[in-house]
Write an enzyme that holds these catalytic residues in place. Sequence first.
Site, PDB file in Angstrom:
ATOM      1  N   ARG A  46       0.856  -1.300   0.238  1.00 44.65           N
ATOM      2  CA  ARG A  46      -0.045  -0.041  -0.120  1.00 44.65           C
ATOM      3  C   ARG A  46       0.950   1.252   0.107  1.00 44.65           C
ATOM      4  O   ARG A  46       1.821   1.359   0.468  1.00 44.65           O
ATOM      5  CB  ARG A  46      -1.026   0.222   1.384  1.00 44.65           C
ATOM      6  CG  ARG A  46      -0.746   0.172   2.431  1.00 44.65           C
ATOM      7  CD  ARG A  46      -1.214  -0.497   3.297  1.00 44.65           C
ATOM      8  NE  ARG A  46      -1.423  -1.327   4.091  1.00 44.65           N
ATOM      9  CZ  ARG A  46      -1.649  -1.696   4.379  1.00 44.65           C
ATOM     10  NH1 ARG A  46      -3.264  -1.297   5.191  1.00 44.65           N
ATOM     11  NH2 ARG A  46      -1.860  -2.868   5.777  1.00 44.65           N
ATOM     12  N   LYS A 203      19.582  -9.962  18.894  1.00 44.30           N
ATOM     13  CA  LYS A 203      20.394  -9.648  18.712  1.00 44.30           C
ATOM     14  C   LYS A 203      21.730  -9.736  19.281  1.00 44.30           C
ATOM     15  O   LYS A 203      22.354  -9.986  18.951  1.00 44.30           O
ATOM     16  CB  LYS A 203      20.273  -7.983  19.062  1.00 44.30           C
ATOM     17  CG  LYS A 203      19.237  -6.971  18.122  1.00 44.30           C
ATOM     18  CD  LYS A 203      18.696  -5.947  19.160  1.00 44.30           C
ATOM     19  CE  LYS A 203      17.507  -5.245  18.535  1.00 44.30           C
ATOM     20  NZ  LYS A 203      17.087  -4.649  19.834  1.00 44.30           N
TER      21      LYS A 203
HETATM   22  P1  NAP Z   1       7.117  -1.123  10.252  1.00 43.91           P
HETATM   23  O1  NAP Z   1       6.516  -0.377  10.453  1.00 43.91           O
HETATM   24  O2  NAP Z   1       5.810  -2.107  10.389  1.00 43.91           O
HETATM   25  O3  NAP Z   1       6.957  -1.380   8.568  1.00 43.91           O
HETATM   26  C1  NAP Z   1       6.951  -2.847   7.879  1.00 43.91           C
HETATM   27  C2  NAP Z   1       6.669  -2.482   6.084  1.00 43.91           C
HETATM   28  O4  NAP Z   1       6.312  -3.665   5.581  1.00 43.91           O
HETATM   29  C3  NAP Z   1       5.151  -2.192   6.576  1.00 43.91           C
HETATM   30  O5  NAP Z   1       4.457  -0.982   5.660  1.00 43.91           O
HETATM   31  C4  NAP Z   1       4.697  -3.554   5.943  1.00 43.91           C
HETATM   32  O6  NAP Z   1       3.291  -3.317   4.935  1.00 43.91           O
HETATM   33  C5  NAP Z   1       5.736  -3.916   5.138  1.00 43.91           C
HETATM   34  N1  NAP Z   1       5.159  -5.238   4.676  1.00 43.91           N
HETATM   35  C6  NAP Z   1       5.107  -6.207   5.703  1.00 43.91           C
HETATM   36  N2  NAP Z   1       4.912  -7.613   5.024  1.00 43.91           N
HETATM   37  C7  NAP Z   1       4.805  -7.237   3.964  1.00 43.91           C
HETATM   38  C8  NAP Z   1       4.477  -8.393   2.982  1.00 43.91           C
HETATM   39  N3  NAP Z   1       4.527  -9.521   2.364  1.00 43.91           N
HETATM   40  N4  NAP Z   1       4.317  -7.545   1.448  1.00 43.91           N
HETATM   41  C9  NAP Z   1       4.472  -5.690   1.608  1.00 43.91           C
HETATM   42  N5  NAP Z   1       4.867  -5.010   2.556  1.00 43.91           N
HETATM   43  C10 NAP Z   1       4.615  -5.855   3.546  1.00 43.91           C
HETATM   44  O7  NAP Z   1       8.017  -1.521  10.499  1.00 43.91           O
HETATM   45  P2  NAP Z   1       9.439  -1.311  10.595  1.00 43.91           P
HETATM   46  O8  NAP Z   1       9.760  -0.912  11.912  1.00 43.91           O
HETATM   47  O9  NAP Z   1       9.357  -0.362   9.172  1.00 43.91           O
HETATM   48  O10 NAP Z   1      10.499  -2.294  10.651  1.00 43.91           O
HETATM   49  C11 NAP Z   1      10.733  -3.646   9.406  1.00 43.91           C
HETATM   50  C12 NAP Z   1      12.240  -4.025   9.980  1.00 43.91           C
HETATM   51  O11 NAP Z   1      13.449  -3.428  10.520  1.00 43.91           O
HETATM   52  C13 NAP Z   1      11.321  -4.664  10.704  1.00 43.91           C
HETATM   53  O12 NAP Z   1      12.285  -5.898  10.488  1.00 43.91           O
HETATM   54  C14 NAP Z   1      12.089  -4.233  11.971  1.00 43.91           C
HETATM   55  O13 NAP Z   1      13.052  -5.773  12.944  1.00 43.91           O
HETATM   56  C15 NAP Z   1      13.839  -3.514  11.860  1.00 43.91           C
HETATM   57  N6  NAP Z   1      13.685  -2.258  12.276  1.00 43.91           N
HETATM   58  C16 NAP Z   1      13.359  -1.560  13.336  1.00 43.91           C
HETATM   59  C17 NAP Z   1      13.357  -0.917  13.417  1.00 43.91           C
HETATM   60  C18 NAP Z   1      12.221   0.258  14.315  1.00 43.91           C
HETATM   61  O14 NAP Z   1      13.569   1.157  14.764  1.00 43.91           O
HETATM   62  N7  NAP Z   1      11.300   0.263  13.424  1.00 43.91           N
HETATM   63  C19 NAP Z   1      15.164  -0.825  14.533  1.00 43.91           C
HETATM   64  C20 NAP Z   1      15.627  -1.915  14.142  1.00 43.91           C
HETATM   65  C21 NAP Z   1      15.585  -2.826  12.909  1.00 43.91           C
HETATM   66  P3  NAP Z   1       1.431  -3.172   6.271  1.00 43.91           P
HETATM   67  O15 NAP Z   1       1.840  -1.716   6.741  1.00 43.91           O
HETATM   68  O16 NAP Z   1       1.035  -3.168   4.627  1.00 43.91           O
HETATM   69  O17 NAP Z   1       1.725  -4.141   6.651  1.00 43.91           O
END
Ligand code: NAP
Length: 435
Positions: A46, A203
């Site tokens: 999306r 981690k």
């Molecule tokens: P997030 O905000 O939930 O974003 C994930 C995105 O991926 C969402 O837009 C989701 O779409 C999309 N997605 C999930 N499954 C999908 C699929 N099958 N096809 C297409 N799109 C899909 O997560 P985030 O915080 O950015 O984290 C992303 C990664 O970074 C994770 O592995 C997390 O552990 C890592 N990380 C995050 C942070 C942090 O501070 N946030 C820090 C270090 C590491 P929908 O909205 O449609 O569900």
Amino acid sequence: MNPVKVGICGLGTVGCGTVDVLRRNQAEISARAGCDIVISHIGARRDNPKVDTNGLQLSRDIFAVAEDPDIDILVELIGGTTVARELVLKAIAQGKHVVTANKALIAEHGNEIFAAASEKGVSVNFEAAVAGGIPIVKAIREGLAGNRIEWLAGIINGTGNFILTEMRDKGRAFDDVLKEAQQLGYAEADPRFDVEGIDAAHKLAILASLAFGIPLQFDKAYTEGISQISTDDVTYAEELGYRIKHLGLARRTEKGVELRVHPTLIPEKRLLANVNGVMNAVLVKGDAVGPTLYYGAGAGGEPTASAVVADIVDVARTLSAEPMHRVPHLAFQPDALNDTPVLPIGDVVSASYLRISALDKPGVFSKIATILSDADISIEALIQKEPQPGQNHVAVILLTSRCVESNIVDALVKIESLDSVDGKVVRIRVESLDG
Ligand code: NAP
């Protein structure tokens, strides 16, 4: 050199941050990489109003990015371990380099992913997977390459650290702070990942592999959460000159590698004890360099994007290098990984903080002291509280000497079975973390 073409899958917090940082700092990033880095394909099911995708190729099916012949590097930012694993393996099979921020994916499937990548001669970089924006993977893998790393200890989950900091600074109860962390968007929807230590164990498993040259073994990490920590324990620890932190600890011993995440008392004068709020820090002890500390934002869109973009630059720089001349995924060459075992928690050695609710009458303490002494455990510090009005039990707080885990566990069973002791003894491990 031709521009390096990047495909980004997932436009959430980190995906948006990555697009923003790549666009905003484009000129400097290119100057560092020695070539232009171009976002040429986005996979997102999306739109995200925070990112302008005009002019970019956009696919609703993220696998279309893995199959796009134009893409050099696939950036996996969808999270989870099922689709993400398939996506990354698909990209590797298509000969693409991969950058990911996904600690669960690397900790649980990293061995398989790295083997596939080595076979195909591509890189899988994962700096953002540990401690967000802190370049700890690079520090261990490259900066400390001359050292035999002895141990490392980290505050590697910001939510848990925020909760413990609020409990200490404001005397707030665990449940109350957890609710606020969820409202502020710090905690995961399912907060067990944060407060039960699973996220930190992911981690830690990665850090231990980088530090000790062992395969990833998340399933052997011992995890204990912070939900049982009371404000009383935080206060008593303070009276003894300690702070309670949710620590990930990996230590090389003669018998094997300790791999454990649990609440830990650490001396208040240590820098690590003063890492507060959502900040992360990792302390690494190398034999040549001594202790080194890495501190910064462990999460958030742009801090995490900082690490993702650094990985993209690293891959771009090495595109022309033969695979064998690139930095190995787990710091050691794949055929040089060793089989040092990860120790069961019963074999781990640490000191303990004990809070015992004991009957306020003569002779009770000496029974407790005898049980400990019979187990070869000495008492290093003691606080005995006045009984509360109307109560005949008092809180007895002890700091013990270091001993093997199974000794103290057996001693606690005996102490808890005393008629004069009420309920379970609260035990928190203590680490001095001295260089
Ligand atoms: P997030 O905000 O939930 O974003 C994930 C995105 O991926 C969402 O837009 C989701 O779409 C999309 N997605 C999930 N499954 C999908 C699929 N099958 N096809 C297409 N799109 C899909 O997560 P985030 O915080 O950015 O984290 C992303 C990664 O970074 C994770 O592995 C997390 O552990 C890592 N990380 C995050 C942070 C942090 O501070 N946030 C820090 C270090 C590491 P929908 O909205 O449609 O569900």
